[in-house]
Design an enzyme around this catalytic site. Structure first.
Site, PDB file in Angstrom:
ATOM      1  N   ASP A  94     -21.050  12.957 -27.612  1.00  0.00           N
ATOM      2  CA  ASP A  94     -21.597  13.771 -26.534  1.00  0.00           C
ATOM      3  C   ASP A  94     -20.806  13.625 -25.245  1.00  0.00           C
ATOM      4  OD1 ASP A  94     -23.616  14.751 -28.059  1.00  0.00           O
ATOM      5  OD2 ASP A  94     -25.022  13.171 -27.514  1.00  0.00           O
TER       6      ASP A  94
ATOM      7  N   GLU B 157       0.992   5.380  12.719  1.00  0.00           N
ATOM      8  CA  GLU B 157      -0.338   4.963  13.124  1.00  0.00           C
ATOM      9  C   GLU B 157      -0.457   3.433  13.236  1.00  0.00           C
ATOM     10  OE1 GLU B 157      -2.323   7.308  14.052  1.00  0.00           O
ATOM     11  OE2 GLU B 157      -4.001   5.988  14.582  1.00  0.00           O
ATOM     12  N   ASP B 158       0.182   2.720  12.340  1.00  0.00           N
ATOM     13  CA  ASP B 158      -0.086   1.285  12.244  1.00  0.00           C
ATOM     14  C   ASP B 158       1.058   0.357  12.663  1.00  0.00           C
ATOM     15  OD1 ASP B 158      -2.569   1.907  11.313  1.00  0.00           O
ATOM     16  OD2 ASP B 158      -2.046   1.690   9.193  1.00  0.00           O
TER      17      ASP B 158
ATOM     18  N   HIS C  52       0.815  -1.221   0.000  1.00  0.00           N
ATOM     19  CA  HIS C  52       0.000   0.000   0.000  1.00  0.00           C
ATOM     20  C   HIS C  52       0.851   1.275   0.000  1.00  0.00           C
ATOM     21  CE1 HIS C  52      -2.873   3.068   1.130  1.00  0.00           C
ATOM     22  NE2 HIS C  52      -2.284   3.210   2.308  1.00  0.00           N
TER      23      HIS C  52
ATOM     24  N   ASP D  48      -2.939   8.486  -0.987  1.00  0.00           N
ATOM     25  CA  ASP D  48      -3.315   7.427  -0.042  1.00  0.00           C
ATOM     26  C   ASP D  48      -4.788   7.052  -0.247  1.00  0.00           C
ATOM     27  OD1 ASP D  48      -3.334   5.755   2.275  1.00  0.00           O
ATOM     28  OD2 ASP D  48      -4.077   7.450   3.483  1.00  0.00           O
TER      29      ASP D  48
ATOM     30  N   HIS E 123       3.985   6.810   5.377  1.00  0.00           N
ATOM     31  CA  HIS E 123       2.804   7.530   5.859  1.00  0.00           C
ATOM     32  C   HIS E 123       1.952   6.764   6.874  1.00  0.00           C
ATOM     33  CE1 HIS E 123       0.387   5.320   2.832  1.00  0.00           C
ATOM     34  NE2 HIS E 123      -0.632   5.615   3.605  1.00  0.00           N
TER      35      HIS E 123
HETATM   36 MN    MN Z   1      -2.531   4.658   3.989  1.00  0.00          MN
END
Ligand code: MN
Length: 715
Positions: free
Chosen positions: A260, A76-77, A48, A139, A72
């Site tokens: 169109d 957090e993870d 990711h 992200d 990034h």
């Molecule tokens: Mn992420």
């Protein structure tokens, strides 16, 4: 998976001075700390951040941004700490990673009510450095691309809505048009999959039909402009389903052909060339009025510059054209990211303070309702709808289960009334077949067709149902007219006159009717009495009228009043009171009856078994014990009501009135209460002398083959 050296090469291709060692370190670090974490897709988590970094290399962003992308999610993870990041990657990257982490935390508590507030925080967080937002958008883009792996529908929908309401508008605001389009379309796939599928089906259909239309148009445009000595690059691209959808929703436009929904872009070398190309286009093709916009002399607030116009172009196709220089194009597609790289190249040290973010915060701080701010981008939910197209490309949306008949009425009432068949995607289908998303529906009509009552059973839209009913009613009206004329003829004859329509036209005003047809149908429907009309045409001719209201001249001395000659055949009444025969049960001499005192109306006579009497169970003081007098030698006329089921075939109403007439009854009112293919249900009011008379008529009717069922109507 992008390999380590590939990523480094990518960055170095547009930023030769990039710090290779930092990129390598970030790659290894992120891979290590995410370890064997997995994504919802089952892929290693590290893929990711790597994909996010990859997206940002497409925008040619600097090494610090790419490193931030790789890192990034580490704070957090994973077990990684801010101090570690600062130490390993330096202050700049540390600050960027911190910014993205803060945004992620805001995102986590994405309670809808708090959305506006979150949006504010988000703006604050990114106002320090726009690259924080660029990483966040990349992200989000990768998360949206992989959203379908998330099992919870609620969660998918929440993320999609947030993307639609916050991230896509932000991408647009900073001029990242392409990212905005993709974000919106990915969100659209979640919030309204049916609508999206229908648009894609339509595109598919048009592509098959149109062949290589786009390349033919491109070729001709190139030829036209090259002849004038311009060096151009022309790009033709289909809009994404969501862009088409929104255009159809907001501008109410159709898409009839592929052109169109194509945007043709003419890329030229300079601003001068833009206007030169515009001049050639406008002098070669017919210009569509109101479509020309000059965003070069006045750029959009997000920095977008281009000339827009619409023309009736090659092969008479309406096309949309954007003319811009290559640099304008880069900025149009990549927005802030492009500005950022251009400025870097120029060696400017940019404060990276974006005034519009400050302005946005200001608006948000002063808006009466922050919700308003977000409102306009919100997508309405059309989950239970089906979307179809006319051959001209107009979008018709209807409830799920809609049929070609619904479609026909949605197009135009006339089309609905006259529809005889339907072609869906070029093939004939039955009118009752349910339509599917993206169907192109062509309605076949015939001038002699009229709505069928059977349609009512399968249509689902209110408009179709109302029109079909209206038609059925107007047919009933015709029948009422016929019946009314028959009743009038008889009433006139009884008084010794000949009936003519002309005689009626003189009294239309008296009865507030516009035409003799109206008057006749009012009589047929029982709203007007034939005898009143005869009286109006020939005043003074009335012999015995108002069989429903009989003035009372004599009553039994129950209330102590004197006795005179009894003009009405009921015993047990108070003198001076008016008597009505109840419309619910139509009592006849011979029926067992009860009188009910009704304020201001006198006494109403009901049969003893009438259901209405239950209403008066609590007020015994209003009940009067009444009974019929012996029949006088000049019998009076009463109205009996019967309920019939008759076979739906020509002439049956004639047979009916003949049987009733032969037995001395007179139809005073008839009402069709139900009609199917096979049967009618009717209520008929018959003027009779008494119960015995009515019973005889009923017996005679029962003996008639076309009559399936007869009974006296009750209650
Ligand atoms: Mn992420």
């Amino acid at each position: 998976m992008i390999r380590q050296f590939e990523l480094v090469d990518l960055v170095k291709s547009y930023d030769p001075n990039a710090d290779e060692a930092v990129l390598d370190r970030a790659y290894v670090f992120a891979m290590k700390v995410h370890g064997n974490q997995k994504r919802a897709s089952g892929d290693p988590y590290f893929l990711h951040p790597l994909e996010v970094a990859g997206i940002l290399t497409e925008y040619k962003l600097d090494a610090a941004t790419i490193v931030t992308a790789l890192l990034h999610d580490t704070i957090e993870d994973t077990l990684a700490t801010q101090e570690e990041i600062d130490k390993l990657f330096g202050k700049e990257v540390g600050r960027l990673v911190d910014g993205v982490t803060k945004l992620t935390r805001i995102e986590m508590q994405s309670d809808h009510a708090k959305q506006a507030e979150n949006f504010r925080k988000l703006l604050l967080a990114m106002s320090d450095d726009i690259r924080v937002l660029l990483v966040k958008l990349a992200d989000r883009l990768h998360n949206m691309r992989t959203l379908h792996f998330i099992k919870s529908e609620d969660k998918r929908l929440r993320i999609a809505m947030e993307t639609m309401e916050i991230y896509a508008p932000l991408a647009e605001r900073i001029g990242m048009q392409e990212m905005k389009n993709e974000l919106e379309d990915l969100a659209f796939a979640q919030t309204n999959p049916e609508a999206r599928r229908s648009i894609m089906a339509r595109l598919e259909f048009l592509r098959e039909e149109g062949g290589d239309l786009v390349s033919r148009i491109k070729k001709e445009l190139t030829k036209t402009l090259s002849k004038a000595g311009l060096k151009v690059e022309i790009r033709g691209r289909e809009k994404l389903p969501f862009s088409i959808w929104r255009k159809m929703q907001h501008k109410d436009v159709a898409f009839e052909q592929l052109s169109d929904i194509m945007a043709f872009r003419i890329l030229v070398g300079s601003v001068e060339d833009c206007y030169h190309a515009l001049g050639i286009i406008h002098s070669t093709y017919r210009v569509a009025p109101g479509r020309f916009k000059d965003y070069i002399s006045t750029a959009k607030p997000n920095g977008y510059r281009s000339l827009h116009t619409g023309v009736l172009g090659p092969e008479q196709h309406r096309i949309e054209i954007q003319i811009r220089s290559h640099e304008m194009h880069d900025i149009a597609e990549n927005g802030v990211a492009a500005h950022w790289t251009y400025k870097q190249k120029a060696g400017k040290t940019e404060g990276r303070q974006y005034r519009w973010i400050r302005e946005l915060l200001d608006i948000l701080d002063h808006a009466t309702s922050p919700d308003e701010f977000l409102e306009h981008t919100k997508l309405e939910m059309y989950q239970d709808q089906v979307f179809c197209f006319t051959p001209r490309g107009d979008l018709i949306n209807m409830p799920q289960g809609a049929t070609p008949v619904d479609f026909a009425y949605a197009v135009h009432s006339e089309v609905g009334d006259r529809c005889v068949g339907a072609k869906v995607n070029g093939r004939m289908i039955p009118l009752r077949k349910e339509l599917r998303n993206g169907d192109q529906v062509e309605i076949l009509t015939s001038k002699v067709q009229t709505p069928s009552p059977t349609w009512e059973r399968f249509v689902v839209t209110g408009k179709a149902r109302a029109r079909i009913r209206r038609f059925v009613h107007s047919q009933e009206r015709e029948q009422y007219q016929q019946l009314g004329r028959a009743i009038l003829q008889r009433a006139f004859r009884e008084e010794g006159y000949e009936y003519t329509d002309k005689a009626l036209s003189g009294v239309l005003k008296v009865f507030n009717q516009g035409s003799t047809d109206d008057l006749a149908s009012q009589v047929g429907a029982g709203h007007l009495h034939a005898r009143d009309i005869v009286e109006a045409v020939f005043p003074g001719s009335k012999k015995k009228r108002d069989q429903n209201v009989i003035p009372l001249t004599k009553a039994k001395p129950k209330a102590g009043k004197g006795s005179s000659k009894n003009a009405i055949p009921i015993k047990g009444l108070i003198a001076g009171m008016a008597v009505h025969y109840a419309g619910c049960c139509h009592p006849l001499p011979g029926d067992r009856i009860v009188g009910i005192i009704t304020t201001g109306k006198g006494v109403t006579i009901h049969t003893i078994d009438c259901d209405t009497l239950e209403t008066y169970a609590d007020t015994p003081e209003r009940w009067l014990d009444v009974s019929w007098q012996q029949q006088t030698e000049t019998p009076d006329v009463y109205v009996g009501r019967v309920h019939l089921t008759v076979v739906n075939e020509p002439g049956v109403l004639g047979t009916l009135s003949m049987v009733i007439g032969k037995n001395g009854g007179n139809i005073s009112n008839l009402k069709i209460i139900n009609r199917s293919q096979e049967f009618y249900d009717l209520l008929i009011d018959i003027e009779v002398e008494n119960l015995k008379h009515l019973t005889e008529i009923i017996a005679a009717l029962r003996a008639t083959p076309a009559i399936d069922m007869v009974e006296r109507a009750r209650g």
